[in-house]
Design a protein around this motif. Structure first.
Motif, PDB file in Angstrom:
ATOM      1  N   TYR A 169       5.583  42.852  93.283  1.00  7.41           N
ATOM      2  CA  TYR A 169       6.206  44.094  92.829  1.00  7.41           C
ATOM      3  C   TYR A 169       7.700  43.839  92.557  1.00  7.41           C
ATOM      4  N   PRO A 170       8.018  43.086  91.516  1.00  7.07           N
ATOM      5  CA  PRO A 170       9.420  42.675  91.299  1.00  7.07           C
ATOM      6  C   PRO A 170      10.357  43.827  90.973  1.00  7.07           C
ATOM      7  N   ASP A 171       9.832  44.969  90.532  1.00  5.91           N
ATOM      8  CA  ASP A 171      10.688  46.095  90.157  1.00  5.91           C
ATOM      9  C   ASP A 171      10.799  47.147  91.250  1.00  5.91           C
ATOM     10  N   LEU A 172      10.230  46.879  92.395  1.00  2.53           N
ATOM     11  CA  LEU A 172      10.237  47.866  93.467  1.00  2.53           C
ATOM     12  C   LEU A 172      11.626  48.045  94.072  1.00  2.53           C
ATOM     13  N   GLY A 173      12.406  46.976  94.133  1.00  2.00           N
ATOM     14  CA  GLY A 173      13.717  47.029  94.787  1.00  2.00           C
ATOM     15  C   GLY A 173      13.629  46.470  96.192  1.00  2.00           C
ATOM     16  N   GLY A 174      14.737  46.533  96.893  1.00  2.16           N
ATOM     17  CA  GLY A 174      14.741  45.999  98.255  1.00  2.16           C
ATOM     18  C   GLY A 174      14.669  44.497  98.292  1.00  2.16           C
ATOM     19  N   ASP A 175      15.403  43.822  97.381  1.00  2.00           N
ATOM     20  CA  ASP A 175      15.321  42.371  97.275  1.00  2.00           C
ATOM     21  C   ASP A 175      16.015  41.670  98.441  1.00  2.00           C
ATOM     22  N   VAL A 176      15.728  40.385  98.568  1.00  2.00           N
ATOM     23  CA  VAL A 176      16.281  39.545  99.627  1.00  2.00           C
ATOM     24  C   VAL A 176      17.521  38.822  99.099  1.00  2.00           C
ATOM     25  N   LEU A 177      18.618  38.867  99.837  1.00  2.00           N
ATOM     26  CA  LEU A 177      19.838  38.168  99.450  1.00  2.00           C
ATOM     27  C   LEU A 177      19.628  36.664  99.558  1.00  2.00           C
ATOM     28  N   ASP A 178      20.091  35.920  98.546  1.00  2.00           N
ATOM     29  CA  ASP A 178      19.906  34.474  98.527  1.00  2.00           C
ATOM     30  C   ASP A 178      20.967  33.732  99.344  1.00  2.00           C
ATOM     31  N   ASP A 179      22.211  34.210  99.317  1.00  2.00           N
ATOM     32  CA  ASP A 179      23.317  33.451  99.892  1.00  2.00           C
ATOM     33  C   ASP A 179      23.839  34.016 101.205  1.00  2.00           C
ATOM     34  N   TRP A 180      23.256  35.104 101.670  1.00  2.00           N
ATOM     35  CA  TRP A 180      23.624  35.707 102.947  1.00  2.00           C
ATOM     36  C   TRP A 180      22.410  35.719 103.864  1.00  2.00           C
ATOM     37  N   GLN A 181      22.659  35.522 105.139  1.00  2.00           N
ATOM     38  CA  GLN A 181      21.597  35.667 106.126  1.00  2.00           C
ATOM     39  C   GLN A 181      21.546  37.111 106.608  1.00  2.00           C
ATOM     40  N   THR A 182      20.354  37.589 106.897  1.00  2.00           N
ATOM     41  CA  THR A 182      20.176  38.965 107.355  1.00  2.00           C
ATOM     42  C   THR A 182      19.150  39.000 108.480  1.00  2.00           C
ATOM     43  N   ASP A 183      19.214  40.066 109.277  1.00  2.00           N
ATOM     44  CA  ASP A 183      18.170  40.296 110.271  1.00  2.00           C
ATOM     45  C   ASP A 183      16.842  40.557 109.573  1.00  2.00           C
ATOM     46  N   ASP A 184      15.761  40.293 110.280  1.00  2.00           N
ATOM     47  CA  ASP A 184      14.452  40.662 109.757  1.00  2.00           C
ATOM     48  C   ASP A 184      14.352  42.183 109.630  1.00  2.00           C
ATOM     49  N   ARG A 185      13.637  42.640 108.641  1.00  2.00           N
ATOM     50  CA  ARG A 185      13.409  44.074 108.485  1.00  2.00           C
ATOM     51  C   ARG A 185      12.589  44.572 109.668  1.00  2.00           C
ATOM     52  N   SER A 186      12.973  45.721 110.192  1.00  2.00           N
ATOM     53  CA  SER A 186      12.338  46.186 111.420  1.00  2.00           C
ATOM     54  C   SER A 186      12.286  47.707 111.465  1.00  2.00           C
ATOM     55  N   GLN A 187      11.550  48.203 112.450  1.00  2.00           N
ATOM     56  CA  GLN A 187      11.471  49.623 112.739  1.00  2.00           C
ATOM     57  C   GLN A 187      11.642  49.813 114.239  1.00  2.00           C
ATOM     58  N   ASP A 188      12.342  50.883 114.620  1.00  2.00           N
ATOM     59  CA  ASP A 188      12.508  51.158 116.048  1.00  2.00           C
ATOM     60  C   ASP A 188      11.188  51.567 116.685  1.00  2.00           C
ATOM     61  N   SER A 189      10.329  52.210 115.919  1.00  2.00           N
ATOM     62  CA  SER A 189       8.959  52.506 116.338  1.00  2.00           C
ATOM     63  C   SER A 189       8.133  52.658 115.079  1.00  2.00           C
ATOM     64  N   SER A 190       6.831  52.726 115.231  1.00  2.00           N
ATOM     65  CA  SER A 190       5.965  52.749 114.056  1.00  2.00           C
ATOM     66  C   SER A 190       6.191  54.008 113.227  1.00  2.00           C
ATOM     67  N   THR A 191       6.136  53.840 111.900  1.00  2.00           N
ATOM     68  CA  THR A 191       6.289  54.967 110.987  1.00  2.00           C
ATOM     69  C   THR A 191       5.132  54.953 110.000  1.00  2.00           C
ATOM     70  N   ALA A 192       5.096  55.965 109.148  1.00  2.00           N
ATOM     71  CA  ALA A 192       4.019  56.074 108.164  1.00  2.00           C
ATOM     72  C   ALA A 192       4.003  54.855 107.249  1.00  2.00           C
ATOM     73  N   GLY A 193       2.832  54.577 106.685  1.00  2.00           N
ATOM     74  CA  GLY A 193       2.674  53.387 105.867  1.00  2.00           C
ATOM     75  C   GLY A 193       3.539  53.363 104.626  1.00  2.00           C
ATOM     76  N   ALA A 194       4.017  54.527 104.189  1.00  2.00           N
ATOM     77  CA  ALA A 194       4.842  54.565 102.981  1.00  2.00           C
ATOM     78  C   ALA A 194       6.262  54.076 103.228  1.00  2.00           C
ATOM     79  N   ASP A 195       6.664  53.902 104.472  1.00  2.00           N
ATOM     80  CA  ASP A 195       7.997  53.396 104.798  1.00  2.00           C
ATOM     81  C   ASP A 195       7.920  51.884 104.966  1.00  2.00           C
ATOM     82  N   PHE A 196       8.686  51.160 104.158  1.00  2.00           N
ATOM     83  CA  PHE A 196       8.631  49.709 104.207  1.00  2.00           C
ATOM     84  C   PHE A 196       9.481  49.132 105.334  1.00  2.00           C
ATOM     85  N   PHE A 197      10.467  49.859 105.795  1.00  2.00           N
ATOM     86  CA  PHE A 197      11.313  49.390 106.901  1.00  2.00           C
ATOM     87  C   PHE A 197      12.171  50.553 107.374  1.00  2.00           C
ATOM     88  N   GLN A 198      12.858  50.326 108.495  1.00  2.00           N
ATOM     89  CA  GLN A 198      13.869  51.270 108.980  1.00  2.00           C
ATOM     90  C   GLN A 198      15.231  50.603 109.041  1.00  2.00           C
TER      91      GLN A 198
END
Length: 260
Positions: free
Chosen positions: A54-83
């Motif tokens: 899904y290249p046009d969805l958005g939410g891309d990964v930065l190539d030259d910066w390190q980031t934390d893994d995408r996470s959620q504080d608790s489970s959410t509905a399936g339509a949420d990709f991260f918190q």
């Protein structure tokens, strides 16, 4: 300056020219351009899709910066990709955000971090600078990444550290266009890590008879752009230039006095 040109100048014009050059050099020294950026991709233009299918969805990964893994504080509905995440995204998803260096930015959601390690080769004074902004309204975010039933965006509190030392804490407010922040620090040769960390947690609402359903209710957003670490030119360079111009001015006055 060419001696023939000096000889052709009317009396007094040379002195005025020297004064003009001296003023221009002083202005250049006061607003001197810093050295090259020691960071890679401070404008966040280099990224790749998190979901290649899904290249046009958005939410891309930065190539030259390190980031934390995408996470959620608790489970959410399936339509949420991260918190909690830092993503590369186009600024238009967040409203009419003005003042950025381009169409893309690093977007921090809630309690997440991004960082980059850079090398300093020579001791000296360095400028650390960046732009921040936030969603323009409470409903300005990338809606393809979330269930938007009740989600409202707020500004994000965050802190900036260099080599583990806190440079400061900041807040990007909803409705804020890109705003410049900067520090000047003295650095010795070595490696340093510049880190941005979100300090707010989003809110998740649970519902259903046993609270078995959940949706994100609030999220906190900050956009980052034009992050630079660059050497500050030594003021002595401009002092030497002005001293040389002053010597030229004195020499010109002596020549005029000798001719008179």
């Amino acid at each position: 300056m060419n001696s023939q040109l000096l000889g052709s100048m009317p009396r007094g014009l040379f002195a005025r020219s020297i004064a003009t050059i001296a003023f221009a050099c002083f202005a250049c020294g006061a607003h001197a351009a810093p050295g090259p950026n020691l960071l890679r991709d401070g404008g966040f233009d280099n990224a790749h899709p998190f979901w290649p299918e899904y290249p046009d969805l958005g939410g891309d990964v930065l190539d030259d910066w390190q980031t934390d893994d995408r996470s959620q504080d608790s489970s959410t509905a399936g339509a949420d990709f991260f918190q909690n995440a830092v993503i590369a995204d186009t600024t238009t998803h967040y409203g009419d955000v003005a003042g950025g260096s381009g169409a893309s930015a690093a977007v921090m959601y809630n309690h997440a971090s991004m960082w980059q390690t850079f090398s300093v080769g020579a001791a000296g004074t360095y400028s650390i600078s960046w732009l921040d902004a936030s969603a323009q309204t409470g409903r300005s975010y990338n809606k393809s990444l979330f269930d938007t039933s009740i989600l409202v965006a707020y500004g994000l509190h965050y802190q900036v550290t260099l080599g583990g030392q806190v440079l400061g804490k900041f807040v990007a407010e909803v409705g804020q266009d890109f705003t410049r922040h900067s520090f000047v620090v003295d650095l010795a040769p070595g490696e340093y890590t510049l880190r941005f960390t979100g300090l707010d947690h989003g809110k998740i609402s649970h519902f259903g008879g046993a609270g078995q359903y959940s949706l994100q209710q609030t999220t906190h957003i900050a956009l980052f752009d034009d992050v630079t670490v660059a050497a500050v030119p030594e003021p002595g360079t401009y002092a030497l230039m002005l001293a040389g111009i002053g010597a030229l001015s004195v020499g010109a006055k002596r020549r005029r006095a000798h001719r008179g």
